[in-house]
Design a protein around this motif. Sequence first.
Motif, PDB file in Angstrom:
ATOM      1  N   SER A 186       0.873  -1.170   0.000  1.00  0.00           N
ATOM      2  CA  SER A 186       0.000   0.000   0.000  1.00  0.00           C
ATOM      3  C   SER A 186       0.909   1.218   0.000  1.00  0.00           C
ATOM      4  N   SER A 187       0.919   1.951  -1.127  1.00  0.00           N
ATOM      5  CA  SER A 187       1.956   2.948  -1.346  1.00  0.00           C
ATOM      6  C   SER A 187       1.415   4.361  -1.432  1.00  0.00           C
ATOM      7  N   ASN A 188       2.146   5.272  -0.783  1.00  0.00           N
ATOM      8  CA  ASN A 188       1.880   6.705  -0.890  1.00  0.00           C
ATOM      9  C   ASN A 188       2.725   7.356  -1.983  1.00  0.00           C
ATOM     10  N   SER A 189       3.685   6.642  -2.535  1.00  0.00           N
ATOM     11  CA  SER A 189       4.579   7.209  -3.540  1.00  0.00           C
ATOM     12  C   SER A 189       3.824   7.474  -4.840  1.00  0.00           C
ATOM     13  N   SER A 190       4.236   8.503  -5.579  1.00  0.00           N
ATOM     14  CA  SER A 190       3.475   8.931  -6.752  1.00  0.00           C
ATOM     15  C   SER A 190       3.693   8.062  -7.974  1.00  0.00           C
ATOM     16  N   ASN A 191       4.784   7.297  -8.009  1.00  0.00           N
ATOM     17  CA  ASN A 191       5.050   6.450  -9.178  1.00  0.00           C
ATOM     18  C   ASN A 191       3.929   5.431  -9.383  1.00  0.00           C
ATOM     19  N   GLY A 192       3.519   5.253 -10.617  1.00  0.00           N
ATOM     20  CA  GLY A 192       2.560   4.206 -10.959  1.00  0.00           C
ATOM     21  C   GLY A 192       1.110   4.514 -10.677  1.00  0.00           C
ATOM     22  N   ARG A 193       0.807   5.684 -10.137  1.00  0.00           N
ATOM     23  CA  ARG A 193      -0.588   5.972  -9.782  1.00  0.00           C
ATOM     24  C   ARG A 193      -1.524   5.926 -10.989  1.00  0.00           C
ATOM     25  N   MET A 194      -1.028   6.330 -12.138  1.00  0.00           N
ATOM     26  CA  MET A 194      -1.889   6.401 -13.308  1.00  0.00           C
ATOM     27  C   MET A 194      -1.759   5.185 -14.214  1.00  0.00           C
ATOM     28  N   ASP A 195      -1.015   4.153 -13.784  1.00  0.00           N
ATOM     29  CA  ASP A 195      -0.942   2.916 -14.567  1.00  0.00           C
ATOM     30  C   ASP A 195      -2.327   2.288 -14.668  1.00  0.00           C
ATOM     31  N   ASP A 196      -2.642   1.736 -15.829  1.00  0.00           N
ATOM     32  CA  ASP A 196      -3.991   1.215 -16.074  1.00  0.00           C
ATOM     33  C   ASP A 196      -4.395   0.117 -15.109  1.00  0.00           C
ATOM     34  N   ASP A 197      -3.421  -0.679 -14.637  1.00  0.00           N
ATOM     35  CA  ASP A 197      -3.760  -1.826 -13.791  1.00  0.00           C
ATOM     36  C   ASP A 197      -3.439  -1.607 -12.313  1.00  0.00           C
ATOM     37  N   VAL A 198      -3.156  -0.362 -11.927  1.00  0.00           N
ATOM     38  CA  VAL A 198      -2.874  -0.051 -10.527  1.00  0.00           C
ATOM     39  C   VAL A 198      -4.068   0.702  -9.941  1.00  0.00           C
ATOM     40  N   PRO A 199      -4.755   0.120  -8.962  1.00  0.00           N
ATOM     41  CA  PRO A 199      -5.873   0.840  -8.349  1.00  0.00           C
ATOM     42  C   PRO A 199      -5.397   2.051  -7.559  1.00  0.00           C
ATOM     43  N   LEU A 200      -5.992   3.188  -7.865  1.00  0.00           N
ATOM     44  CA  LEU A 200      -5.768   4.436  -7.142  1.00  0.00           C
ATOM     45  C   LEU A 200      -7.023   4.640  -6.305  1.00  0.00           C
ATOM     46  N   VAL A 201      -6.885   4.566  -4.977  1.00  0.00           N
ATOM     47  CA  VAL A 201      -8.081   4.365  -4.159  1.00  0.00           C
ATOM     48  C   VAL A 201      -8.174   5.350  -2.994  1.00  0.00           C
ATOM     49  N   ILE A 202      -9.354   5.919  -2.835  1.00  0.00           N
ATOM     50  CA  ILE A 202      -9.825   6.526  -1.593  1.00  0.00           C
ATOM     51  C   ILE A 202     -10.986   5.641  -1.160  1.00  0.00           C
ATOM     52  N   PRO A 203     -10.848   4.822  -0.130  1.00  0.00           N
ATOM     53  CA  PRO A 203     -11.832   3.761   0.132  1.00  0.00           C
ATOM     54  C   PRO A 203     -13.282   4.208   0.177  1.00  0.00           C
TER      55      PRO A 203
END
Length: 344
Positions: free
Chosen positions: A104-121
């Motif tokens: 569970s990452s706070n780092s900005s890398n990969g946030r916009m990757d198509d298969d990486v969930p960017l989540v606010i629960p």
Amino acid sequence: MAVRVGVLGATGAVGQRLIQLLDPHPKFELAALTASDSSAGKTYRQAAKWRVDSPIPADVAEMTVQATEPDAIPNDIDLLFSSLPSSVGAAVEPGFCEAGYVVSSNSSNGRMDDDVPLVIPEINAEHLDLLEVQRDERGWDGALIKNPNCSTITFVPTLAALTEFGLEKVHVSTLQAVSGAGYDGVSSMEIIDNAIPYIGSEEDKLETESRKLLGEFDGASLTHNDVAVSASCNRIPTIDGHLENVWVETEAELDAAAAAEAMEAFPSLDLHSSPDPLIHVFDEPDRPQPRMDRTVGGGMAIAAGGMQETPFGLQYNCLAHNTIRGAAGASVLNGELLAENGYL
């Protein structure tokens, strides 16, 4: 049984805030800390220059810091929280996921990757199932989930509460605290008696991450919301708490009373770190304010106020604690969501 967790990048500002939140957590057991090679092998007390506004936990202070590599982490760790610089995160996070760790990452890398969930629960918990696509495509036993940028987290929950009116255009101007740049990010000579009307890459993060968060996941792919978002980001001399001025144009008529009602009624989640209410709406025209309101909901709630109709749509202000809700607390909450949904 407690979930055994670790922190990657434990000596930095967000890593310290993660430790502050995780040490008393009723469901997580802090069992591993990593940092740079120069810190590896030292006790955490020796390695970290503690700057959080509470004493360093005594049990954590004597833990040995490990190198930030999969072989240095005990294999019985269920979940890793990453607060690494984005360049380091991009280099090492995939290796942890390949090794079977859920990150569970706070780092900005990969946030916009198509298969990486960017989540606010509370906003898009269903996007978590994108991890099934991620694991299939990447062949990972582990998984990678991201929380958004601290400034994005501040205004997207308020937008989510207004989606029923049909979001068309959003303009946001941020007044961001210096802690968002890290301890060494902005010098006192730059920020005292000043405001800096530019923060590198922040505008793009607000404009793109918001559309991904408000998008629709159909079980196979994610379609971003088509709302138009324009952002202007400013650094101001407050320590913590990002204040944002927002203008929203909607398809359906939207007045201040209806917006306030929608935000107040927006549901939270039954997770340990999720506040109730999620959005605290102030009636006073001069609220929220960073010094007064950044710790509402234990620093995990969004504060909103100053709602009024203008020729440019509904205008309001919102605020969140950028290192709690906007960073460490967001990662912890995503970890709770992962545990709740059986991904650990």
